[in-house]
Design a protein around this motif. Structure first.
Motif, PDB file in Angstrom:
ATOM      1  N   VAL A 198     -39.339 -31.045  13.431  1.00 16.38           N
ATOM      2  CA  VAL A 198     -39.267 -29.450  13.304  1.00 16.38           C
ATOM      3  C   VAL A 198     -38.528 -29.184  11.955  1.00 16.38           C
ATOM      4  CG1 VAL A 198     -38.239 -27.462  14.235  1.00 16.38           C
ATOM      5  CG2 VAL A 198     -39.262 -29.241  15.836  1.00 16.38           C
ATOM      6  N   LYS A 199     -39.090 -28.470  10.995  1.00 10.01           N
ATOM      7  CA  LYS A 199     -38.516 -28.032  10.046  1.00 10.01           C
ATOM      8  C   LYS A 199     -38.211 -26.410  10.154  1.00 10.01           C
ATOM      9  CE  LYS A 199     -39.581 -27.097   4.976  1.00 10.01           C
ATOM     10  NZ  LYS A 199     -40.438 -27.331   4.033  1.00 10.01           N
ATOM     11  N   MET A 200     -36.978 -26.273  10.351  1.00 14.80           N
ATOM     12  CA  MET A 200     -36.468 -24.886  10.847  1.00 14.80           C
ATOM     13  C   MET A 200     -35.990 -23.996   9.605  1.00 14.80           C
ATOM     14  SD  MET A 200     -34.171 -23.753  13.768  1.00 14.80           S
ATOM     15  CE  MET A 200     -32.568 -24.436  13.053  1.00 14.80           C
ATOM     16  N   GLU A 201     -36.287 -22.848   9.324  1.00 13.31           N
ATOM     17  CA  GLU A 201     -36.173 -21.704   8.450  1.00 13.31           C
ATOM     18  C   GLU A 201     -35.384 -20.499   9.194  1.00 13.31           C
ATOM     19  OE1 GLU A 201     -38.757 -20.836   5.485  1.00 13.31           O
ATOM     20  OE2 GLU A 201     -39.726 -22.664   5.335  1.00 13.31           O
ATOM     21  N   ILE A 202     -34.055 -20.453   8.960  1.00 10.09           N
ATOM     22  CA  ILE A 202     -33.469 -19.271   9.534  1.00 10.09           C
ATOM     23  C   ILE A 202     -33.067 -18.420   8.737  1.00 10.09           C
ATOM     24  CG2 ILE A 202     -30.972 -18.712  10.969  1.00 10.09           C
ATOM     25  CD1 ILE A 202     -31.174 -21.548  11.957  1.00 10.09           C
ATOM     26  N   MET A 203     -33.401 -16.979   9.072  1.00 12.04           N
ATOM     27  CA  MET A 203     -33.131 -15.862   8.101  1.00 12.04           C
ATOM     28  C   MET A 203     -32.734 -14.601   8.673  1.00 12.04           C
ATOM     29  SD  MET A 203     -37.104 -15.605   7.183  1.00 12.04           S
ATOM     30  CE  MET A 203     -37.376 -17.413   7.367  1.00 12.04           C
ATOM     31  N   ASN A 204     -32.141 -13.779   8.017  1.00  9.01           N
ATOM     32  CA  ASN A 204     -31.907 -12.314   8.658  1.00  9.01           C
ATOM     33  C   ASN A 204     -33.223 -11.889   9.350  1.00  9.01           C
ATOM     34  OD1 ASN A 204     -32.120  -9.401   8.403  1.00  9.01           O
ATOM     35  ND2 ASN A 204     -29.918  -9.873   8.527  1.00  9.01           N
ATOM     36  N   TRP A 205     -33.135 -11.031  10.562  1.00  4.89           N
ATOM     37  CA  TRP A 205     -34.225 -10.666  11.087  1.00  4.89           C
ATOM     38  C   TRP A 205     -35.154  -9.855  10.255  1.00  4.89           C
ATOM     39  CZ3 TRP A 205     -35.984 -13.042  15.353  1.00  4.89           C
ATOM     40  CH2 TRP A 205     -35.201 -13.893  15.976  1.00  4.89           C
ATOM     41  N   ASP A 206     -34.527  -8.918   9.503  1.00  2.00           N
ATOM     42  CA  ASP A 206     -35.236  -8.036   8.799  1.00  2.00           C
ATOM     43  C   ASP A 206     -36.115  -8.699   7.604  1.00  2.00           C
ATOM     44  OD1 ASP A 206     -34.495  -5.632   9.633  1.00  2.00           O
ATOM     45  OD2 ASP A 206     -32.590  -5.507   8.422  1.00  2.00           O
ATOM     46  N   LEU A 216     -27.914 -23.957  17.269  1.00  2.00           N
ATOM     47  CA  LEU A 216     -29.620 -24.126  17.239  1.00  2.00           C
ATOM     48  C   LEU A 216     -29.833 -25.283  16.123  1.00  2.00           C
ATOM     49  CD1 LEU A 216     -32.361 -23.284  18.101  1.00  2.00           C
ATOM     50  CD2 LEU A 216     -32.101 -21.573  16.294  1.00  2.00           C
ATOM     51  N   GLU A 217     -29.388 -25.180  15.038  1.00  2.68           N
ATOM     52  CA  GLU A 217     -29.395 -26.426  13.912  1.00  2.68           C
ATOM     53  C   GLU A 217     -29.064 -27.604  14.578  1.00  2.68           C
ATOM     54  OE1 GLU A 217     -28.777 -24.108   9.674  1.00  2.68           O
ATOM     55  OE2 GLU A 217     -27.177 -24.972  10.707  1.00  2.68           O
ATOM     56  N   SER A 218     -27.990 -27.861  15.308  1.00  3.01           N
ATOM     57  CA  SER A 218     -27.647 -29.018  16.118  1.00  3.01           C
ATOM     58  C   SER A 218     -28.604 -29.621  16.933  1.00  3.01           C
ATOM     59  CB  SER A 218     -26.273 -28.895  16.719  1.00  3.01           C
ATOM     60  OG  SER A 218     -25.626 -29.870  17.222  1.00  3.01           O
ATOM     61  N   LEU A 219     -29.028 -28.524  18.011  1.00  2.00           N
ATOM     62  CA  LEU A 219     -29.992 -29.034  18.642  1.00  2.00           C
ATOM     63  C   LEU A 219     -31.479 -29.392  18.311  1.00  2.00           C
ATOM     64  CD1 LEU A 219     -29.247 -26.396  21.305  1.00  2.00           C
ATOM     65  CD2 LEU A 219     -29.231 -28.625  21.945  1.00  2.00           C
ATOM     66  N   VAL A 220     -31.826 -28.730  17.308  1.00  4.45           N
ATOM     67  CA  VAL A 220     -33.039 -29.326  16.593  1.00  4.45           C
ATOM     68  C   VAL A 220     -32.843 -30.397  15.989  1.00  4.45           C
ATOM     69  CG1 VAL A 220     -34.582 -28.634  14.726  1.00  4.45           C
ATOM     70  CG2 VAL A 220     -33.984 -26.661  16.012  1.00  4.45           C
ATOM     71  N   LYS A 221     -31.592 -30.703  15.204  1.00  6.15           N
ATOM     72  CA  LYS A 221     -31.529 -32.025  14.786  1.00  6.15           C
ATOM     73  C   LYS A 221     -31.568 -33.172  15.756  1.00  6.15           C
ATOM     74  CE  LYS A 221     -28.368 -34.743  11.933  1.00  6.15           C
ATOM     75  NZ  LYS A 221     -26.827 -34.589  11.326  1.00  6.15           N
ATOM     76  N   LYS A 222     -31.086 -32.688  17.098  1.00  9.79           N
ATOM     77  CA  LYS A 222     -31.022 -33.571  18.216  1.00  9.79           C
ATOM     78  C   LYS A 222     -32.528 -34.025  18.699  1.00  9.79           C
ATOM     79  CE  LYS A 222     -27.877 -33.611  21.260  1.00  9.79           C
ATOM     80  NZ  LYS A 222     -27.070 -33.099  22.636  1.00  9.79           N
ATOM     81  N   PHE A 223     -33.275 -33.042  18.649  1.00  7.13           N
ATOM     82  CA  PHE A 223     -34.598 -33.251  19.060  1.00  7.13           C
ATOM     83  C   PHE A 223     -35.151 -34.182  18.043  1.00  7.13           C
ATOM     84  CE2 PHE A 223     -39.253 -31.889  18.519  1.00  7.13           C
ATOM     85  CZ  PHE A 223     -39.550 -32.104  19.637  1.00  7.13           C
ATOM     86  N   ASN A 224     -35.293 -33.824  16.734  1.00  7.72           N
ATOM     87  CA  ASN A 224     -35.918 -34.503  15.604  1.00  7.72           C
ATOM     88  C   ASN A 224     -35.538 -35.990  15.776  1.00  7.72           C
ATOM     89  OD1 ASN A 224     -37.106 -32.353  14.703  1.00  7.72           O
ATOM     90  ND2 ASN A 224     -35.830 -31.836  13.011  1.00  7.72           N
ATOM     91  N   GLU A 225     -34.303 -36.436  16.115  1.00  6.79           N
ATOM     92  CA  GLU A 225     -33.718 -37.738  16.190  1.00  6.79           C
ATOM     93  C   GLU A 225     -34.080 -38.438  17.569  1.00  6.79           C
ATOM     94  OE1 GLU A 225     -29.683 -37.064  15.122  1.00  6.79           O
ATOM     95  OE2 GLU A 225     -29.732 -36.961  13.135  1.00  6.79           O
ATOM     96  N   SER A 226     -34.478 -37.589  18.438  1.00  5.22           N
ATOM     97  CA  SER A 226     -34.707 -38.126  19.836  1.00  5.22           C
ATOM     98  C   SER A 226     -35.921 -38.981  19.986  1.00  5.22           C
ATOM     99  CB  SER A 226     -34.633 -37.079  20.781  1.00  5.22           C
ATOM    100  OG  SER A 226     -35.835 -36.305  20.825  1.00  5.22           O
ATOM    101  N   GLN A 227     -36.975 -38.730  18.941  1.00  5.92           N
ATOM    102  CA  GLN A 227     -38.412 -39.039  19.113  1.00  5.92           C
ATOM    103  C   GLN A 227     -38.772 -39.493  17.627  1.00  5.92           C
ATOM    104  OE1 GLN A 227     -40.590 -36.790  18.065  1.00  5.92           O
ATOM    105  NE2 GLN A 227     -38.899 -35.496  17.592  1.00  5.92           N
TER     106      GLN A 227
END
Length: 438
Positions: free
Chosen positions: A98-106, A82-93
């Protein structure tokens, strides 16, 4: 339906409690058992550990770009994809970051409650359908009807039933993120030892029951299949017999109707009288991998674990019941928050990311790298996807018979734990005698 010995075990699952739970006030305790956020789904490798520590992408904001914050719990083996894809989106235009924050669901749900109360939090978020009603009613997520009115994605390409995951109270409430469906796993060595043909897996309930009986040898601690209180087992039984769990139009229980009772009697009696299933809450993964469990039905996240354990397994579509062939199908969706909806530029940026996420190339990369079927049905049979993971052929075909459940029910977690799992476990353990259906 083949009539197995009934004994005195007639089944109901406390319809009164189910009705009360279905009409609750939204105070559900969300189940978080995997990286993808759905309690049934585990993750792409459900044995992978997750951490409660928040991880963030540290991209700096290029000048002139609209920055949108995205929260999710993809903290397992799917996180780097997912991080790689978001980076690809950011660099595509050069318009959106997109500033993404990933954490445990809880951690995510705890932070979301606190952040929302203070007017902070993400612009969009991903989670499972069991959370939609709760967070829509709390005013955390916003309707996105204009996204679909402008035909930003082709909804005819979504798997069967997925449309239900995007609606709440007559509004579109989310965007497609990922999809999964259940299929039948079977241990080829156990099948052969029982004199059965692994190239011809069961296609009906009675055939599956026959396989289960022939593969069972309780003296060796060997069982033909698992019949479990898992929240995704029971609805599949009921649907396949022509019944349902809830009348969604008026939030009333249907589990005391003949179709539901007959379905659960069929499988409960198979477990109790034919003893084809291990005790409730057994370690099915370990038993299947060690040749002690012949069949189980589950999602695509199990394949990597069985391959790692060097199990010679097969996969088939869920066998048909007396009324129809159906399986559990669901997924995660992305949701615009009310915070994000307040700024038109932010909202439009979220829409563009959601549109990009649905594109063929994005879905193919996501699917091939995490082992889930794509959320687009026109990618079924795609040679690149199947070359990366042949198992996905069955899981993509399962999309045609997939069905979600408890969508839009605020107290879904209470229904699962306090009704289905609790009472079906007691039935299988012979701790309760149940009344006939109404």
């Amino acid at each position: 339906m083949n009539k197995w010995k009934r004994g005195s075990w007639l089944v109901t699952i406390c319809a009164t409690l189910l009705i009360a739970s279905a009409c609750g006030n939204g105070n559900s305790n969300t189940s978080n058992s995997g990286s993808n956020g759905n309690p049934s789904a585990g993750n792409t490798e459900s044995a992978s550990p997750t951490t409660a520590e928040e991880t963030k992408q540290t991209d700096t904001k290029p000048e002139g770009k609209v920055t949108i914050t995205y929260w999710n719990g993809f903290s397992g083996s799917d996180r780097p994809v997912l991080e790689s894809l978001v980076k690809k989106f950011n660099e595509s235009q050069d318009e959106i970051q997109v500033k993404m924050e990933i954490m445990n669901w809880d951690v995510l749900y705890q932070k979301l409650t606190t952040a929302t109360a203070s007017g902070q939090g993400p612009d969009f978020i991903a989670f499972g359908p069991e959370n939609i009603a709760k967070y829509a009613d709390l005013g955390v997520i916003a309707p996105v009807d204009d996204f679909y009115a402008n035909n930003m994605i082709d909804t005819s390409l979504l798997p069967k039933g997925y449309d239900q995951l995007l609606h709440y109270k007559d509004h579109f409430i989310g965007f497609p993120m990922n999809y999964f469906a259940h299929a039948l796993y079977y241990n080829k060595n156990m099948v052969k030892a029982a004199g059965l043909d692994p190239a011809k897996p069961p296609t009906t309930w009675d055939e599956m029951a026959d396989w289960a009986v022939k593969m069972t040898d309780t003296k060796k601690g060997q069982y033909g299949m698992t019949i479990s209180s898992s929240w995704v087992y029971l609805p599949q039984m009921i649907w396949a017999n022509g019944g349902d769990v809830i009348d969604y139009s008026n939030k009333t229980s249907l589990i005391n109707k003949p179709e539901a009772v007959e379905a659960i009697k069929y499988w409960a009696d198979l477990a109790i009288n034919k003893k084809v299933s291990p005790a409730p809450n057994s370690d099915n993964l370990k038993m299947f991998a060690s040749g002690k469990l012949g069949m189980m039905y589950d999602g695509p996240w199990m394949s990597p674990q069985f391959k790692a354990a060097k199990v010679d397994y097969g996969i088939a579509l869920m066998p048909a019941g007396p009324a129809k062939q159906v399986t559990f199908g669901s997924g995660l969706s992305m949701h615009l928050t009310n915070k994000g909806a307040k700024d038109e530029n932010v909202k439009n940026a979220v829409y563009k990311f959601a549109q990009w996420w649905f594109e063929k190339d994005t879905q193919k990369e996501w699917s091939t790298k995490i082992g889930f079927p794509p959320v687009r049905t026109d990618l079924a049979g795609d040679p690149e996807i199947l070359a990366a993971n042949p198992d996905l052929d069955i899981f993509m075909k399962s999309a045609d018979i997939g069905q979600p459940w408890l969508v839009g029910i605020s107290n879904s977690s209470k229904i699962l734990t306090e009704v289905f799992q609790k009472y079906f476990d007691q039935i299988l353990l012979k701790k309760i005698r149940c009344a006939k259906h109404a």
